[in-house]
Design a protein around this motif. Structure first.
Motif, mmCIF file in Angstrom:
data_model
loop_
_atom_site.group_PDB
_atom_site.id
_atom_site.type_symbol
_atom_site.label_atom_id
_atom_site.label_comp_id
_atom_site.label_asym_id
_atom_site.label_seq_id
_atom_site.Cartn_x
_atom_site.Cartn_y
_atom_site.Cartn_z
ATOM 1 N N GLU A 145 -13.525 6.639 -11.081
ATOM 2 C CA GLU A 145 -14.412 5.603 -10.740
ATOM 3 C C GLU A 145 -15.600 6.083 -9.895
ATOM 4 O O GLU A 145 -15.034 7.191 -9.152
ATOM 5 C CB GLU A 145 -13.733 4.475 -9.787
ATOM 6 C CG GLU A 145 -12.874 4.662 -8.778
ATOM 7 C CD GLU A 145 -12.863 3.463 -7.961
ATOM 8 O OE1 GLU A 145 -13.330 2.350 -7.932
ATOM 9 O OE2 GLU A 145 -12.061 3.666 -6.654
ATOM 10 N N TRP A 185 -9.019 3.289 -9.548
ATOM 11 C CA TRP A 185 -9.723 3.092 -10.875
ATOM 12 C C TRP A 185 -10.580 1.846 -10.913
ATOM 13 O O TRP A 185 -10.376 0.938 -11.937
ATOM 14 C CB TRP A 185 -8.501 2.906 -11.885
ATOM 15 C CG TRP A 185 -7.759 4.338 -12.298
ATOM 16 C CD1 TRP A 185 -7.963 5.092 -13.176
ATOM 17 C CD2 TRP A 185 -6.824 4.846 -11.315
ATOM 18 N NE1 TRP A 185 -7.407 6.134 -13.325
ATOM 19 C CE2 TRP A 185 -6.370 6.002 -11.757
ATOM 20 C CE3 TRP A 185 -6.178 4.412 -10.238
ATOM 21 C CZ2 TRP A 185 -5.565 6.682 -11.610
ATOM 22 C CZ3 TRP A 185 -5.227 5.289 -9.749
ATOM 23 C CH2 TRP A 185 -4.786 6.427 -10.359
ATOM 24 N N HIS A 186 -11.658 1.626 -10.293
ATOM 25 C CA HIS A 186 -12.833 0.726 -10.145
ATOM 26 C C HIS A 186 -12.085 -0.491 -9.412
ATOM 27 O O HIS A 186 -11.214 -0.235 -9.007
ATOM 28 C CB HIS A 186 -13.091 0.559 -11.683
ATOM 29 C CG HIS A 186 -14.653 0.050 -11.743
ATOM 30 N ND1 HIS A 186 -15.555 0.537 -10.992
ATOM 31 C CD2 HIS A 186 -15.168 -1.202 -12.123
ATOM 32 C CE1 HIS A 186 -16.688 -0.452 -11.091
ATOM 33 N NE2 HIS A 186 -16.521 -1.324 -11.735
ATOM 34 N N LEU A 187 -12.742 -1.667 -9.901
ATOM 35 C CA LEU A 187 -12.321 -2.865 -9.035
ATOM 36 C C LEU A 187 -12.072 -3.870 -9.950
ATOM 37 O O LEU A 187 -12.166 -3.959 -11.072
ATOM 38 C CB LEU A 187 -13.747 -3.339 -8.425
ATOM 39 C CG LEU A 187 -14.294 -2.312 -7.381
ATOM 40 C CD1 LEU A 187 -15.742 -2.986 -6.892
ATOM 41 C CD2 LEU A 187 -13.289 -2.305 -6.265
ATOM 42 N N ARG A 188 -11.272 -4.827 -9.551
ATOM 43 C CA ARG A 188 -10.719 -5.967 -9.791
ATOM 44 C C ARG A 188 -11.266 -7.221 -9.129
ATOM 45 O O ARG A 188 -10.995 -7.199 -7.882
ATOM 46 C CB ARG A 188 -9.220 -6.028 -10.238
ATOM 47 C CG ARG A 188 -8.572 -7.281 -10.624
ATOM 48 C CD ARG A 188 -7.178 -7.388 -10.626
ATOM 49 N NE ARG A 188 -6.777 -7.431 -9.214
ATOM 50 C CZ ARG A 188 -6.419 -8.497 -8.490
ATOM 51 N NH1 ARG A 188 -6.734 -9.661 -9.070
ATOM 52 N NH2 ARG A 188 -6.254 -8.555 -7.279
ATOM 53 N N SER A 240 -4.586 2.924 -1.725
ATOM 54 C CA SER A 240 -5.881 2.814 -2.438
ATOM 55 C C SER A 240 -7.040 3.188 -1.725
ATOM 56 O O SER A 240 -7.212 3.453 -0.583
ATOM 57 C CB SER A 240 -5.988 1.366 -2.776
ATOM 58 O OG SER A 240 -6.432 0.478 -1.645
ATOM 59 N N GLN A 300 -10.811 -7.854 -18.235
ATOM 60 C CA GLN A 300 -10.277 -8.413 -17.039
ATOM 61 C C GLN A 300 -10.595 -9.915 -17.200
ATOM 62 O O GLN A 300 -11.659 -10.122 -17.956
ATOM 63 C CB GLN A 300 -10.430 -8.032 -15.743
ATOM 64 C CG GLN A 300 -11.744 -7.926 -15.222
ATOM 65 C CD GLN A 300 -11.961 -7.511 -13.936
ATOM 66 O OE1 GLN A 300 -11.377 -7.821 -12.904
ATOM 67 N NE2 GLN A 300 -12.861 -6.269 -13.889
ATOM 68 N N SER A 346 -14.676 -4.439 -19.093
ATOM 69 C CA SER A 346 -13.930 -4.293 -17.697
ATOM 70 C C SER A 346 -12.422 -4.831 -18.136
ATOM 71 O O SER A 346 -11.505 -4.108 -17.249
ATOM 72 C CB SER A 346 -14.279 -5.010 -16.550
ATOM 73 O OG SER A 346 -14.062 -6.365 -16.584
ATOM 74 N N GLU A 395 -11.454 -10.619 -7.432
ATOM 75 C CA GLU A 395 -10.545 -11.144 -6.463
ATOM 76 C C GLU A 395 -10.679 -12.921 -6.889
ATOM 77 O O GLU A 395 -11.542 -13.225 -6.283
ATOM 78 C CB GLU A 395 -10.666 -11.103 -5.020
ATOM 79 C CG GLU A 395 -9.658 -11.681 -4.208
ATOM 80 C CD GLU A 395 -8.220 -11.303 -4.561
ATOM 81 O OE1 GLU A 395 -7.573 -12.316 -5.154
ATOM 82 O OE2 GLU A 395 -7.808 -10.533 -4.085
ATOM 83 N N THR A 423 -10.592 -6.311 -5.327
ATOM 84 C CA THR A 423 -9.955 -5.559 -4.726
ATOM 85 C C THR A 423 -9.684 -4.305 -5.723
ATOM 86 O O THR A 423 -10.215 -4.348 -6.761
ATOM 87 C CB THR A 423 -8.217 -6.189 -4.785
ATOM 88 O OG1 THR A 423 -8.297 -6.532 -6.158
ATOM 89 C CG2 THR A 423 -8.387 -7.388 -3.894
ATOM 90 N N ASP A 424 -8.799 -3.323 -5.249
ATOM 91 C CA ASP A 424 -8.638 -2.036 -5.927
ATOM 92 C C ASP A 424 -8.120 -2.244 -7.248
ATOM 93 O O ASP A 424 -7.027 -3.048 -7.431
ATOM 94 C CB ASP A 424 -8.074 -1.093 -5.157
ATOM 95 C CG ASP A 424 -8.923 -0.442 -4.023
ATOM 96 O OD1 ASP A 424 -10.068 0.111 -4.333
ATOM 97 O OD2 ASP A 424 -8.692 -0.588 -2.993
ATOM 98 N N ARG A 425 -8.599 -1.592 -8.397
ATOM 99 C CA ARG A 425 -8.011 -1.678 -9.629
ATOM 100 C C ARG A 425 -7.043 -0.190 -9.507
ATOM 101 O O ARG A 425 -7.706 0.878 -9.506
ATOM 102 C CB ARG A 425 -8.761 -1.839 -10.578
ATOM 103 C CG ARG A 425 -8.197 -2.086 -12.166
ATOM 104 C CD ARG A 425 -9.199 -2.322 -13.073
ATOM 105 N NE ARG A 425 -8.508 -3.140 -14.147
ATOM 106 C CZ ARG A 425 -9.204 -3.559 -15.369
ATOM 107 N NH1 ARG A 425 -10.507 -3.204 -15.402
ATOM 108 N NH2 ARG A 425 -8.724 -4.251 -16.321
#
Length: 270
Positions: free
Chosen positions: A164, A199-202, A139, A223, A221, A204, A123-125
């Protein structure tokens, strides 16, 4: 084999994204008929999200330099449709011992499995910048969904904001669909009616968490990511993780990871 036997292992794949498609393909190649659960209406995931039925925008307009890869994935999935149990518009929301809990058309279902391959994507960060909660702010991923799956833009004068590389991708996709102004390298105040943030990805990883997989903190990253081996085995027996839901490696990496995870599951199932 034309179809799975009654004694064949039950394998469930979550996600019809690049990782999920390649996982399903590997399973079908050995004669299994996996269940493929997809929250989306059509295959492709986010990066190769398909346009609505009846719309005819060419691949080059929708996917740019990745058009050939998108078309290949969609074509390969189409060839699998009669050999898998594809459940689109289906939300995977919980896990219990040996069973995935989903909701489809408002009805709960329980899917028992011997192996579960989770390709949940990312998902979107986002960053809580001033004004991010206001109407007209989306987003970056939502901006893409509107364009690809609904054939509309989030606004007539759109600004993309963040840090990003994917912002450049969605901006180029919008250039193909709407008129925008070039800043020419100078600082400007843009009057706009919509903003896309990214701001890049997270990863899921909610299903991995529900499966009680172990996690490690990834300092680059910043996370927490589920712990997997080189082939996608998680710390929970029978649960395999592939694609951006495990590591943010892009579509090519996701395709390879999906196939590896399926082969790991097959090896463990004997």
């Amino acid at each position: 084999m034309s179809g799975a036997s009654a004694s064949a292992p039950r394998v469930v794949v979550v996600g019809a994204c690049p990782a999920g498609v390649r996982a399903a393909q590997a399973l079908v190649q050995v004669g299994l008929r996996p269940i493929v659960v997809d929250e989306g209406r059509r295959d492709g995931g986010q990066i190769y999200r398909r346009q609505p039925e009846g719309f005819k925008r060419p691949y080059a307009k929708l996917y740019g330099t990745e058009a050939d890869k998108a078309e290949a994935l969609h074509s390969d999935f189409g060839a699998l449709r009669d050999q898998i149990d594809y459940r689109s518009d289906t939300l995977a929301w919980n896990l219990s011992e040996g069973a995935l809990h989903v909701v489809r058309a408002g009805e709960p279902q329980v899917l028992p499995f011997d192996a579960l391959i989770v390709c949940s994507g990312a998902t979107d960060r986002l960053m809580p910048v001033p004004g991010w909660h206001r109407a007209g702010c989306y987003s970056r991923g939502a901006s893409q969904i509107a364009l690809k799956a609904q054939a509309c833009a989030i606004g007539a004068r759109t600004v993309f904001l963040g840090s990003e590389p994917l912002l450049y991708l969605v901006a180029s996709q919008y250039v193909q669909a709407v008129a925008v102004r070039d800043a020419q390298g100078h600082a400007h105040r843009f009057e706009c009616d919509a903003v896309g943030l990214g701001w890049h990805l997270r990863a899921e990883m909610q299903l991995a968490d529900l499966a009680r997989c172990e996690f490690d903190f990834e300092p680059v990253s910043r996370q927490w990511l589920p712990r997997i081996d080189a082939d996608g085995r998680s710390s929970t027996r029978g649960v395999y993780l592939a694609g951006d839901g495990a590591r943010i490696l892009g579509a090519d990496g996701a395709e390879a990871a999906g196939r590896l995870a399926a082969l790991a599951a097959l090896a463990d199932l004997g």
